[in-house]
Write an enzyme that holds these catalytic residues in place. Structure first.
Site, short mmCIF file in Angstrom:
data_model
loop_
_atom_site.label_atom_id
_atom_site.label_comp_id
_atom_site.label_asym_id
_atom_site.label_seq_id
_atom_site.Cartn_x
_atom_site.Cartn_y
_atom_site.Cartn_z
N SER A 13 -13.73 -4.35 -0.20
CA SER A 13 -14.78 -3.72 -1.12
C SER A 13 -16.41 -3.78 -0.55
O SER A 13 -16.94 -4.25 -1.59
CB SER A 13 -14.59 -3.99 -2.40
OG SER A 13 -15.15 -3.09 -3.48
N GLY A 34 -17.70 1.77 -4.64
CA GLY A 34 -18.47 2.88 -4.29
C GLY A 34 -20.11 2.64 -5.00
O GLY A 34 -20.87 3.67 -4.70
N GLY A 67 -22.69 2.72 -2.50
CA GLY A 67 -23.14 3.88 -1.47
C GLY A 67 -23.86 5.15 -1.92
O GLY A 67 -23.40 6.25 -1.56
N GLY A 68 -24.99 4.73 -2.73
CA GLY A 68 -25.64 5.91 -3.29
C GLY A 68 -25.17 6.71 -4.30
O GLY A 68 -25.19 7.87 -4.53
N TYR A 104 0.93 -1.23 0.14
CA TYR A 104 0.16 0.02 -0.04
C TYR A 104 0.78 1.24 0.04
O TYR A 104 2.00 1.12 0.75
CB TYR A 104 -1.02 -0.12 1.18
CG TYR A 104 -2.19 -0.90 1.25
CD1 TYR A 104 -2.40 -1.80 0.12
CD2 TYR A 104 -2.81 -1.26 2.07
CE1 TYR A 104 -3.36 -2.49 -0.21
CE2 TYR A 104 -3.92 -2.15 2.20
CZ TYR A 104 -4.11 -2.78 1.05
OH TYR A 104 -5.13 -3.96 1.05
#
Length: 331
Positions: free
Chosen positions: A217, A222, A225-226, A53
């Protein structure tokens, strides 16, 4: 914050796992430290990272950010169940790794754990995870290397990530035959409402062998997530996997149905997606990777939700699972 045992171990971990992949690439070090402080204040004690990372030219940067946070003291390290990963090469993106500087050979495991400990500024890792299967290295060699690290006190437990069900079984059967090795205690896999293939074999294997399941995930990049509502309101537009998925009319209709169902219940899509995972058998806790303190607050609220049977039924209708194995593919 609620806690549970990590698989068959006696280790108590929070039902939310703080993912740190954004620390460095998207979240500056001071903000990353603030998020980790807020997570501890909220009772989150399980932090997940990986040696790669930081990405690109900055692989290892995320572990260094965490290490600098530990170095502030005040009991930070003692309060955290720390998980990191080994497998990927640490060369800059596009550069060939030096031989034996990646994957799961005994020599790379030994080298990689020492490098992670140095970056993390700690003398032990609670859960050392294999980031991917290594088809070239036998588990006998892997477990021999792990046994040495456990004896040295450098790691306490071992987990897997992105393993198929048969590799979970193989790893733990070989560990059992060797004796004295606890084997894998957790599996980190892609699992969410929109991606439920893990239910066929990965999660059943994890349950049979006593592994805690740690979904990554949980919002599917995403998508859960709306994203459609945010686009309509002029907010952040979908990108990456979410944007690609929404280009397909049937997939977009599915996500729209999801957002409509959640709105009907007066809830937030991202929080419902996390709360659903917390109802799933075998799940220890999903990994949340907040870029901001506000996103962390939303994830914490999800742990307080208790989805109604009506909502859970509606979610299954929109996102039907694959069904059990082998029936899901045999007939």
């Amino acid at each position: 914050m609620k806690y549970t045992q990590l698989g068959r171990t006696g280790l108590k971990v929070s039902r939310l796992v703080l993912g740190t992949m954004n620390f460095g690439p998207q979240t500056a070090e001071p903000d990353s430290h603030a998020i980790m402080d807020a997570a501890l204040d909220a009772g989150i004690n399980f932090f997940d990272t990986a040696n790669v990372y930081g990405w690109g030219e900055n692989k290892g940067r995320t572990e260094s950010i965490i290490g600098n946070w530990f170095a502030k003291g005040e009991g930070r390290r003692d309060k955290v169940v720390l998980a990191t990963k080994v497998y990927g090469n640490m060369a800059a993106d596009g550069a060939a790794p030096w031989p034996n500087h990646d994957k799961l050979s005994a020599v790379n495991i030994r080298r990689a754990v020492d490098a992670s400990l140095k970056r993390l500024q700690t003398d032990y890792i609670d859960v050392y995870q294999f980031h991917h299967i290594d088809r070239a290295t036998p588990f006998e060699e892997i477990w021999q290397a792990i046994d040495v690290l456990i004896q040295q006190g450098k790691i306490l437990y071992v987990g897997s990530s992105n393993f198929p069900g048969y590799k979970i079984a193989q790893a733990n059967e070989i560990a059992a035959r060797r004796g004295g090795t606890i084997g894998l205690v957790s599996e980190q896999c892609l699992y969410n409402l929109a991606e439920r293939r893990a239910e066929m074999e990965v999660i059943p294997a994890a349950q049979d062998y006593g592994l805690g399941v740690i979904p990554w995930s949980p919002l599917h990049g995403g998508l859960l997530g709306g994203v459609i509502k945010k686009e309509a309101e002029g907010g952040r537009r979908a990108s990456g996997r979410a944007a690609d998925t929404l280009k397909d009319p049937s997939s977009r209709a599915q996500i729209q149905a999801y957002e409509d169902l959640v709105d009907k219940h007066g809830l937030e899509p991202g929080e419902v997606a996390l709360a659903w995972l917390l109802t799933r058998p075998g799940v220890t806790g999903p990994i949340v990777g907040p870029r901001t303190a506000q996103q962390l607050e939303s994830a914490i609220r999800a742990t307080e939700l208790e989805p109604s049977e009506e909502l859970l039924t509606g979610l299954d209708e929109i996102f039907p699972g694959p069904g059990p194995s082998p029936e899901a593919f045999a007939w």
